[in-house]
Design an enzyme around this catalytic site. Structure first.
Site, PDB file in Angstrom:
ATOM      1  N   CYS A   1      40.202   1.791 -19.112  1.00  0.00           N
ATOM      2  CA  CYS A   1      39.905   0.442 -18.601  1.00  0.00           C
ATOM      3  C   CYS A   1      39.324  -0.436 -19.713  1.00  0.00           C
ATOM      4  O   CYS A   1      38.443  -1.269 -19.454  1.00  0.00           O
ATOM      5  CB  CYS A   1      38.959   0.472 -17.397  1.00  0.00           C
ATOM      6  SG  CYS A   1      39.667   1.273 -15.972  1.00  0.00           S
TER       7      CYS A   1
ATOM      8  N   GLN B   1      27.124   3.164 -18.152  1.00  0.00           N
ATOM      9  CA  GLN B   1      27.182   4.404 -18.939  1.00  0.00           C
ATOM     10  C   GLN B   1      25.844   4.755 -19.573  1.00  0.00           C
ATOM     11  O   GLN B   1      25.762   5.694 -20.353  1.00  0.00           O
ATOM     12  CB  GLN B   1      28.262   4.276 -20.032  1.00  0.00           C
ATOM     13  CG  GLN B   1      29.668   4.100 -19.497  1.00  0.00           C
ATOM     14  CD  GLN B   1      30.217   5.348 -18.823  1.00  0.00           C
ATOM     15  OE1 GLN B   1      29.714   6.456 -19.023  1.00  0.00           O
ATOM     16  NE2 GLN B   1      31.238   5.179 -18.003  1.00  0.00           N
TER      17      GLN B   1
ATOM     18  N   HIS C   1      34.405  -2.834 -20.673  1.00  0.00           N
ATOM     19  CA  HIS C   1      35.246  -2.300 -19.584  1.00  0.00           C
ATOM     20  C   HIS C   1      35.861  -3.503 -18.855  1.00  0.00           C
ATOM     21  O   HIS C   1      35.256  -4.586 -18.812  1.00  0.00           O
ATOM     22  CB  HIS C   1      34.324  -1.522 -18.632  1.00  0.00           C
ATOM     23  CG  HIS C   1      35.013  -0.765 -17.557  1.00  0.00           C
ATOM     24  ND1 HIS C   1      35.460  -1.374 -16.400  1.00  0.00           N
ATOM     25  CD2 HIS C   1      35.310   0.553 -17.439  1.00  0.00           C
ATOM     26  CE1 HIS C   1      35.999  -0.439 -15.622  1.00  0.00           C
ATOM     27  NE2 HIS C   1      35.917   0.731 -16.230  1.00  0.00           N
TER      28      HIS C   1
ATOM     29  N   LYS D   1      28.192   7.596 -11.219  1.00  0.00           N
ATOM     30  CA  LYS D   1      28.124   8.066 -12.611  1.00  0.00           C
ATOM     31  C   LYS D   1      26.729   8.604 -12.920  1.00  0.00           C
ATOM     32  O   LYS D   1      26.443   9.037 -14.018  1.00  0.00           O
ATOM     33  CB  LYS D   1      28.469   6.934 -13.564  1.00  0.00           C
ATOM     34  CG  LYS D   1      29.913   6.449 -13.417  1.00  0.00           C
ATOM     35  CD  LYS D   1      30.288   5.536 -14.528  1.00  0.00           C
ATOM     36  CE  LYS D   1      31.481   4.681 -14.176  1.00  0.00           C
ATOM     37  NZ  LYS D   1      32.756   5.280 -14.548  1.00  0.00           N
TER      38      LYS D   1
ATOM     39  N   ASP E   1      25.640  -4.332 -18.665  1.00  0.00           N
ATOM     40  CA  ASP E   1      26.375  -3.381 -17.837  1.00  0.00           C
ATOM     41  C   ASP E   1      25.860  -1.981 -18.199  1.00  0.00           C
ATOM     42  O   ASP E   1      26.204  -1.443 -19.254  1.00  0.00           O
ATOM     43  CB  ASP E   1      27.873  -3.547 -18.133  1.00  0.00           C
ATOM     44  CG  ASP E   1      28.721  -2.453 -17.510  1.00  0.00           C
ATOM     45  OD1 ASP E   1      28.160  -1.574 -16.809  1.00  0.00           O
ATOM     46  OD2 ASP E   1      29.947  -2.461 -17.736  1.00  0.00           O
TER      47      ASP E   1
HETATM   48  N1  PMP Z   1      31.379  -0.647 -16.771  1.00  0.00           N
HETATM   49  C1  PMP Z   1      31.530   0.483 -17.462  1.00  0.00           C
HETATM   50  C2  PMP Z   1      31.022   0.550 -18.870  1.00  0.00           C
HETATM   51  C3  PMP Z   1      32.166   1.587 -16.885  1.00  0.00           C
HETATM   52  O1  PMP Z   1      32.312   2.709 -17.571  1.00  0.00           O
HETATM   53  C4  PMP Z   1      32.641   1.468 -15.551  1.00  0.00           C
HETATM   54  C5  PMP Z   1      33.355   2.627 -14.885  1.00  0.00           C
HETATM   55  N2  PMP Z   1      34.211   3.343 -15.707  1.00  0.00           N
HETATM   56  C6  PMP Z   1      32.441   0.273 -14.871  1.00  0.00           C
HETATM   57  C7  PMP Z   1      31.810  -0.761 -15.510  1.00  0.00           C
HETATM   58  C8  PMP Z   1      32.883   0.110 -13.461  1.00  0.00           C
HETATM   59  O2  PMP Z   1      32.186   0.988 -12.650  1.00  0.00           O
HETATM   60  P1  PMP Z   1      32.633   1.257 -11.128  1.00  0.00           P
HETATM   61  O3  PMP Z   1      34.086   1.616 -11.188  1.00  0.00           O
HETATM   62  O4  PMP Z   1      31.782   2.391 -10.719  1.00  0.00           O
HETATM   63  O5  PMP Z   1      32.350   0.013 -10.374  1.00  0.00           O
END
Ligand code: PMP
Length: 405
Positions: free
Chosen positions: A363, A203, A123, A226, A200
């Site tokens: 993203c 997910q 991401h 999430k 990270d």
């Molecule tokens: N890492 C991953 C794998 C994500 O899916 C996301 C959110 N889509 C993020 C980081 C960023 O998370 P946040 O926008 O809640 O800070």
């Protein structure tokens, strides 16, 4: 199982609403999950009866808020299988967590010529902070490729590791494809060359039990929103001894030991990284979410795997539909394309049927480029989704596909 799901659904008031005159079919859980009544009530209760600032007051309300805040840290530690909560830092979300590590750890540990190893499926939140600190420090970003199935190419990953690798950062689970990475193996390989490892977990935390000591990493993060909790709150876990040696990321009240115009000293983790008034209601809401989800986690995972299997089979029968990302280990996320149809059009047409999915690059622009596509349509399931909703998605897509030819 069916009756369990029905009872889960009753805990989420939003799932009872309709969209465009149809029952809501919420399949955008990878973007953000819905919130159970327990979370809504915890936040409402805090503001209604217990609102006060933490860590500072001598009055009862402040003491109660402080106790709730610090108990939430214990809840997070338990959720992550940790023996103690000291390494759990409250942040705004995974994005802030990774920025914190990149800026603070990176400032202290990265040098010119060092390498930061990422994977092609990250991401943007796990790419851009590293690019910024790499540029500041003269370090280099190295990227492990992903196979056509959407799995990290482990052989290539291993070859890219060397004594120059100072940090390795990768997703536990890909938000765009649902791939579950072999994070224990990836961590072991990174540790063998002496690298520091960040996972990270944005997910993963909402899909299966995460036992941090077993993963062996140095940093792990996830976002509350999430994981059935509120927006604006998340967790960075770091090895306490590592956090204690890192310079502050933000500074101000609460994170200091002593302030003097001649110089300031800082507290240890976690307070060192929690400058200013935190999102107290968010922390309390997050604890309610984790307390709600943890006892349901095993059941949730089994049910989601069933949803994934059935949805994959059904979608594959639709002519011209191609699933993007067919890793052997996946969470309940299905990215797909339909020949002749733009993902945004698919998303809009599904919305008219009350079905919420996500479309675009998720993203993950470098991943999309790597796969030779500009984006996908993505249906992402949570444990409160049903087989009936899978049928609804498949039926709607069958109809949409006919419009695309
Ligand atoms: N890492 C991953 C794998 C994500 O899916 C996301 C959110 N889509 C993020 C980081 C960023 O998370 P946040 O926008 O809640 O800070």
């Amino acid at each position: 199982m069916v009756s369990d799901v029905a009872s889960f659904r009753r805990d989420f008031p939003i799932l009872g609403r309709s969209v465009h005159g149809r029952p809501l079919t919420y399949l955008d859980n990878a973007a953000t999950s819905q919130k159970p009544q327990a979370v809504i009530d915890a936040i409402s209760h805090y503001y209604s009866f217990a609102n006060a600032n933490v860590h500072r007051g001598v009055h009862l309300l402040s003491e109660e808020a402080t106790v709730a805040f610090e108990q939430a840290r214990e809840v997070v530690a338990r959720f992550l299988g940790l023996p103690e909560s000291r390494g759990c830092v409250f942040v705004r979300g995974a994005t802030e967590a990774i920025n914190l590590v990149a800026e603070s750890w990176g400032r202290a540990h990265l040098n010119s010529g060092d390498e930061i190893l990422l994977t092609a499926l990250e991401h943007h939140a796990n790419i851009v902070p590293w690019q910024i600190i790499a540029e500041k420090k003269g370090a280099k970003i190295v990227v492990a490729p992903v196979t056509a199935r959407g799995e990290v190419d482990l052989e290539a990953y291993q070859k890219l590791l060397s004594s120059k690798t100072r940090l390795v950062a990768f997703a536990h689970v890909s938000n765009a494809l649902g791939t579950i990475n072999p994070v224990v193996k990836m961590t072991q390989l990174a540790k063998a060359v002496g690298a520091t490892v960040l996972i990270d977990g944005c997910q993963s935390a909402a899909h299966f039990a995460v036992d941090l000591p077993a993963l062996g990493c140095d940093f792990y993060c996830f976002s509350g929103h999430k994981t059935f909790g509120p927006t604006g709150i998340g967790v960075l876990w770091g090895r306490p001894e590592l956090l204690d040696q890192m310079p502050p990321y933000q500074s101000g009240g609460d994170m200091i030991r002593k302030v003097d115009f001649a110089g300031t000293t800082f507290r240890e983790a976690p307070e060192r990284f929690e400058a200013g008034t935190p999102d107290i209601a968010g922390v309390i809401g997050l604890a309610a979410a984790l307390n709600y989800f943890q006892p349901r986690r095993e059941l949730a995972h089994a049910h989601e795997q069933k949803l994934l299997q059935v949805a994959t089979e059904k979608l594959k029968t639709i002519p011209g539909l191609r699933i993007i990302g067919e890793a052997s280990q996946k969470v309940s996320v299905i990215s797909f394309l339909i020949e002749g149809g733009h993902p945004h059009d698919i998303g809009t047409l599904l919305d008219a049927d009350g079905i919420a999915i996500r479309t675009g690059h998720h993203c993950c622009m470098p991943l999309m480029k790597h796969l030779g596509i500009s984006g996908t349509a993505r249906a992402s399931f949570a444990f409160y989704n049903t087989l009936e909703e899978v049928d609804r998605l498949a039926a709607s897509l069958q109809r949409i596909q006919k419009m695309m030819v």
